[in-house]
Design a protein around this motif. Structure first.
Motif, PDB file in Angstrom:
ATOM      1  N   ASP A 248      45.045 121.412   9.432  1.00 17.91           N
ATOM      2  CA  ASP A 248      45.155 120.139  10.135  1.00 17.91           C
ATOM      3  C   ASP A 248      43.821 119.399  10.067  1.00 17.91           C
ATOM      4  N   THR A 249      43.846 118.166   9.616  1.00 18.19           N
ATOM      5  CA  THR A 249      42.649 117.349   9.528  1.00 18.19           C
ATOM      6  C   THR A 249      42.647 116.327  10.652  1.00 18.19           C
ATOM      7  N   VAL A 250      41.556 116.300  11.404  1.00 20.07           N
ATOM      8  CA  VAL A 250      41.409 115.336  12.492  1.00 20.07           C
ATOM      9  C   VAL A 250      40.860 114.041  11.900  1.00 20.07           C
ATOM     10  N   ARG A 251      41.655 112.999  11.926  1.00 17.64           N
ATOM     11  CA  ARG A 251      41.263 111.727  11.322  1.00 17.64           C
ATOM     12  C   ARG A 251      41.036 110.625  12.353  1.00 17.64           C
ATOM     13  N   VAL A 252      41.523 110.826  13.536  1.00 22.42           N
ATOM     14  CA  VAL A 252      41.279 109.857  14.612  1.00 22.42           C
ATOM     15  C   VAL A 252      40.790 110.632  15.818  1.00 22.42           C
ATOM     16  N   GLY A 253      40.050 109.935  16.665  1.00 21.69           N
ATOM     17  CA  GLY A 253      39.468 110.644  17.787  1.00 21.69           C
ATOM     18  C   GLY A 253      39.934 110.169  19.145  1.00 21.69           C
ATOM     19  N   ALA A 254      40.898 109.279  19.201  1.00 26.99           N
ATOM     20  CA  ALA A 254      41.316 108.726  20.486  1.00 26.99           C
ATOM     21  C   ALA A 254      42.596 109.364  21.015  1.00 26.99           C
TER      22      ALA A 254
END
Length: 642
Positions: A248-254
């Protein structure tokens, strides 16, 4: 084949007897002892809070060799010796607080097994592991200690906070890749993780590895005249590096992401301490993890081992974002190194002052740069104001303000300082010969260096002697004096990597080994994309051997699905994705592991063909010519010597 920046800090030959600390060294260290708030013991309270268990056995490598000795921690106990800066001695004692600690109910850390921390979070069905250390052996030992005290729980998820190997290299010590492939274990990482985890060390791997041997003191022993601290942790342990690609790649932080029943709010922070990095907040625990963006000491904006220059302004800006977004609702702050900090007011003050140190570094370096100062002049002039510099978490135990100021200058202006005399400087050896001759010869240089040393001016003595050593590397007196000068600077410095570099330089000058045992990188190589492997081959191409060569080669690795077209012409290797209708002169088809063996020299093409594990279609002579074009870098080369 592939070198990585962390090297095992292993004992080597006994060093020659070091020079006793000089009067100037004792005076410098006494001044530090008087200037800093040693009566502030909050860090010692935090470093010991929540202790559940100490390590009960040393960590052994696959060959039975000790790769992390906890008994060695006793060597940094007691009163500060004359051979160690008092501030660095304090750091050494704190980072040697090893064991399993409870952060808050449901969150634990294993600290002191390696350079970094392993954090464990209780999920709905098992453990979420954050940053599984550097090597398989230390990770396996760390989680074993945890399970003996918090329960034999399975690992259900792994979080890589960023792309440096001390935060992912031990992953195979805690999970099986088959479970990852089967979906039993999820692995989360920030956007760009795989690219940067592999690429940072491929192109310049040989040079970076050599410099890292100095920075981490690979050949130094732990003790009052050797390594006392790695700055971020007690030592760098040896063992086996590994890597399993994220699922799983975290692409957004909100957005809020649920991991095994635990809510995570991620904050991506690219371009800070690592090119791919992220913080996260755990609302169920009111706990904030700032990865390696906040530490118990100043970090490196440019690491002495070598890497791309980091952005001090962006680093500060992301700490502002974290403080605003998570600070008001957090009760505890934990990070990838050092110890947690408890209490909302305490953690908010820590983040704000740590942020301000990086912002001050950036803004004042640029201000002086715009006033006409060069990098060295800025480094000599800049100082943190007392309200920032008196905070222990801003002290230069790992990164140095002076080195970082030069890095800010380099990021904006490059290495050239604008002086025309520096536009095309002579190389070290030629410069040394001419300076020694201009000064009147070796005897004169030795005399001037002795005067400087007697006056306690080791920096000037080292510069003079370095010119002489470059001009006359066989000059035993010059080498001995320079080694002794390096040692005095090591005894004085507050920065652990600087101490290790000075002491490693002294060893080299005395003809002793400066590289310890390396770690096994074969599992990392298996995860390296074919394109990156070909980039590595391109920088090993010998232009002499490639003279007149015009080669066209196809490479197919069926088990990984990779296909590349490679050409050699004009003494340059170029590669690109396989295109429809491509017709290279020769095509190599093999499993990935066989190709790695060919690149590394462990597999012979003829034998592999005979065994049926390598297929060659087309002009086999081109392949044979191709494999003979490359030269591996030397295992070692001089840093203090030519």
């Amino acid at each position: 084949m592939m070198r990585l920046w962390i090297v095992a800090a292993l004992a080597a030959a006994q060093p020659a007897a070091a020079e006793a600390p000089s009067a100037a060294t004792k005076a410098a260290n006494s001044a530090v002892a008087a200037a800093l708030p040693f009566g502030d013991t909050e860090d010692f309270d935090f470093a010991r809070r929540g202790l559940l268990a100490r390590p009960d056995t040393d960590v052994l490598g696959a060959d039975g060799r000790v790769i992390r000795s906890f008994a060695d921690d006793a060597k940094v106990a007691g009163a500060v010796p004359d051979t160690v800066n008092p501030s660095l001695w304090r750091n050494a004692q704190l980072v040697s607080e090893s064991g399993l600690f409870e952060v808050v109910p449901g969150i634990w850390q294993v600290r002191g097994f390696d350079l970094a921390n392993m954090t464990l979070i209780r999920g709905k069905t098992g453990l979420i592991v954050v940053d599984p250390l550097t090597t398989v052996e230390t990770a396996r030992a760390a989680i074993a200690l945890a399970r003996r005290h918090i329960g034999d729980l399975p690992v259900t998820a792994v979080i890589y906070t960023h792309s440096h190997i001390d935060h992912f290299g031990g992953v195979r010590g805690i999970v099986d890749e088959a479970d990852v492939r089967a979906g039993k274990v999820r692995i989360y990482a920030p956007d760009g993780f795989m690219e940067h985890a592999i690429s940072e060390n491929v192109i310049a791997g040989a040079a970076m590895s050599r410099r890292a041997a100095f920075m981490f003191g690979s050949a130094l022993e732990r003790g009052t005249e050797g390594i006392v601290s790695a700055g971020l942790g007690p030592v760098v342990a040896g063992g086996t590096y590994s890597l399993i690609a994220p699922t799983d790649t975290v692409r957004v932080g909100a957005e809020t992401t649920e991991v095994d029943g635990v809510r995570f709010e991620f904050q991506l922070t690219p371009g800070t301490e690592a090119p791919a990095e992220m913080n996260f907040y755990l609302p169920d625990f009111r706990a904030l993890c700032l990865a390696e963006n906040a530490n118990g000491a100043m970090h490196n904006v440019l690491t002495p081992r070598g890497a791309l220059v980091r952005d001090a302004k962006v680093w500060a800006d992301y700490l502002t974002e974290a403080l605003t977004r998570f600070g008001p609702k957090s009760d505890v702050l934990f990070t990838s190194h050092f110890w947690p900090r408890w209490g909302g007011e305490t953690l908010r003050r820590t983040i704000a002052l740590h942020r301000d140190a990086y912002k001050y570094l950036h803004d004042q370096s640029v201000r002086m740069m715009n006033a006409g100062l060069n990098g060295d002049e800025i480094a000599e002039a800049i100082q943190l104001p007392p309200e920032l510099g008196q905070a222990w978490f801003n002290r230069p135990h790992y990164g140095s303000l002076k080195f970082n100021a030069r890095a800010v200058y380099q990021r904006y202006m490059g290495h050239y300082d604008g002086n025309p005399a520096h536009l095309d400087p002579l190389p070290d050896v030629e410069r040394g010969k001419r300076i020694v001759a201009a000064m009147g010869g070796a005897k004169k240089v030795l005399g001037e260096a002795a005067k400087a040393r007697n006056a306690g001016d080791e920096r000037w003595a080292a510069e003079l002697l370095s010119h002489l050593v470059m001009a006359e590397p066989e000059n035993a007196r010059a080498r001995d004096m320079l080694a002794a000068s390096f040692e005095q600077m090591a005894w004085q410095t507050e920065t652990a990597p600087w101490r290790n570099i000075y002491l490693s330089g002294a060893r080299e000058l005395r003809g002793l080994a400066t590289s310890g045992g390396g770690a096994d990188t074969s599992e990392i190589a298996m995860s390296t994309p074919l394109a990156d492997l070909l980039d590595l081959m391109a920088v090993r191409l010998s232009p002499e051997k490639a003279a007149g060569a015009e080669l066209s080669i196809g490479i197919i690795l069926p088990d990984s699905g990779e296909r590349r077209l490679v050409s050699v012409k004009n003494r340059v290797l170029v590669h690109q994705p396989w295109t429809e209708g491509a017709a290279p002169s020769v095509t190599l088809t093999s499993p990935r592991r066989v190709f790695l063996g060919l690149v590394g020299g462990q597999v012979k093409a003829a034998e592999a063909v005979q065994k049926g594990i390598l297929r060659i279609d087309g002009d086999a002579a081109q392949l044979q010519r191709f494999t003979g074009l490359f030269e591996p870098p030397p295992a070692s080369f001089g840093l203090a010597l030519p």
